[in-house]
Design a protein around this motif. Structure first.
Motif, PDB file in Angstrom:
ATOM      1  N   TRP A 127     -11.593  54.520   4.772  1.00  0.00           N
ATOM      2  CA  TRP A 127     -11.676  55.061   6.157  1.00  0.00           C
ATOM      3  C   TRP A 127     -12.175  56.384   6.181  1.00  0.00           C
ATOM      4  CZ3 TRP A 127      -8.805  58.388   9.431  1.00  0.00           C
ATOM      5  CH2 TRP A 127      -9.084  58.399  10.701  1.00  0.00           C
ATOM      6  N   ASP A 140      -3.020  58.012  14.256  1.00  0.00           N
ATOM      7  CA  ASP A 140      -3.166  56.740  14.619  1.00  0.00           C
ATOM      8  C   ASP A 140      -4.289  56.047  13.708  1.00  0.00           C
ATOM      9  OD1 ASP A 140      -1.382  56.846  16.352  1.00  0.00           O
ATOM     10  OD2 ASP A 140      -2.734  56.921  18.149  1.00  0.00           O
ATOM     11  N   GLY A 141      -5.409  56.849  13.652  1.00  0.00           N
ATOM     12  CA  GLY A 141      -6.577  56.268  12.700  1.00  0.00           C
ATOM     13  C   GLY A 141      -6.221  56.169  11.067  1.00  0.00           C
ATOM     14  N   ASN A 144      -3.750  53.026  10.971  1.00  0.00           N
ATOM     15  CA  ASN A 144      -4.413  51.947  11.167  1.00  0.00           C
ATOM     16  C   ASN A 144      -5.381  51.614   9.857  1.00  0.00           C
ATOM     17  OD1 ASN A 144      -3.928  51.163  13.670  1.00  0.00           O
ATOM     18  ND2 ASN A 144      -5.450  52.235  14.719  1.00  0.00           N
ATOM     19  N   GLU A 147      -2.867  50.341   7.195  1.00  0.00           N
ATOM     20  CA  GLU A 147      -2.251  48.921   7.361  1.00  0.00           C
ATOM     21  C   GLU A 147      -3.389  47.938   6.788  1.00  0.00           C
ATOM     22  OE1 GLU A 147      -1.404  48.739  11.566  1.00  0.00           O
ATOM     23  OE2 GLU A 147       0.385  49.939  11.373  1.00  0.00           O
ATOM     24  N   ASN A 148      -4.681  48.333   7.176  1.00  0.00           N
ATOM     25  CA  ASN A 148      -5.853  47.441   6.503  1.00  0.00           C
ATOM     26  C   ASN A 148      -6.056  47.489   4.967  1.00  0.00           C
ATOM     27  OD1 ASN A 148      -6.350  46.379   9.015  1.00  0.00           O
ATOM     28  ND2 ASN A 148      -7.231  47.960   9.728  1.00  0.00           N
TER      29      ASN A 148
END
Length: 151
Positions: A127, A140-141, A144, A147-148
Motif C-alpha cells: 500500500w 487508518d490507511g 487497513n 490487516e490485508n
C-alpha cells in the motif's frame, strides 16, 4: 511514486550519528515508511506524535515504523527527544533525498513529500499513499493495509 506490487528499494540510512538502519535487515517484518517534509513543522509533529501513540497497534501486525525526512541525524535526535518518540527517524540527508527519490517522493523544493508505504515481510509494497503536504494522513490507511497482509 512506487505503488502496490513494486519491490521496495533497499537502503541504509542513519537513525542516529552512530546507528544505521537497513531496510533489507528487517525482512520477515512488515515495515511502515512514513516520509515527511521536516522535523519541527506543525503537521509533521502531529503526524509523528500520532504514530508514536499507534506503535502498539502496528506491533500487533509484526510491523516496524520508520520515519524518513531529509533532516540530519542530529536534528532527528533532538526532535525525537523533545517529542518522546519511540521509533527511528531516518536521515535522508546525504546525498540529500536519495531514498526519497528512489521511492518517487522527493519534492523539487528539497524535501520529502508526505507519503506512506506499507511493505510486507518479503519486501513488496502492499500500500502507498501520497498526502497533501499540509494534511496529516492519519493511521487508518496503514492499519487497513496491515490487516490485508497475509503473513
Amino acid at each position: 511514486m512506487l505503488q502496490k506490487g513494486d519491490t521496495a528499494p533497499d537502503f541504509t540510512l542513519n537513525a542516529t550519528p552512530e546507528k544505521t538502519v537497513t531496510l533489507s535487515a528487517l525482512k520477515g517484518k512488515n515495515v511502515i515508511l512514513a516520509f515527511y517534509p521536516a522535523d519541527w513543522s506543525p503537521v509533521c509533529s502531529d503526524q509523528m506524535a500520532l504514530y508514536n501513540e499507534m506503535l502498539q497497534y502496528f506491533e500487533k501486525y509484526n510491523a516496524v515504523l520508520l520515519g524518513i525526512s531529509v533532516d540530519g541525524a542530529w536534528c532527528h535526535h533532538a526532535f525525537a527527544m523533545a517529542r518522546q518518540l519511540h521509533f527511528d527517524l531516518l536521515a535522508d540527508f546525504e546525498p540529500k533525498g536519495e531514498v526519497s527519490k528512489l521511492y518517487g517522493v522527493y519534492e523539487t523544493t528539497g524535501v520529502s513529500r508526505r507519503a506512506l508505504f506499507v511493505i510486507d515481510a518479503n519486501g513488496i509494497i502492499q500500500w502507498s499513499y501520497l498526502s497533501p503536504i499540509n494534511e496529516n494522513p492519519g493511521a487508518d490507511g496503514i492499519l487497513n493495509a496491515l490487516e490485508n497482509i497475509k503473513n
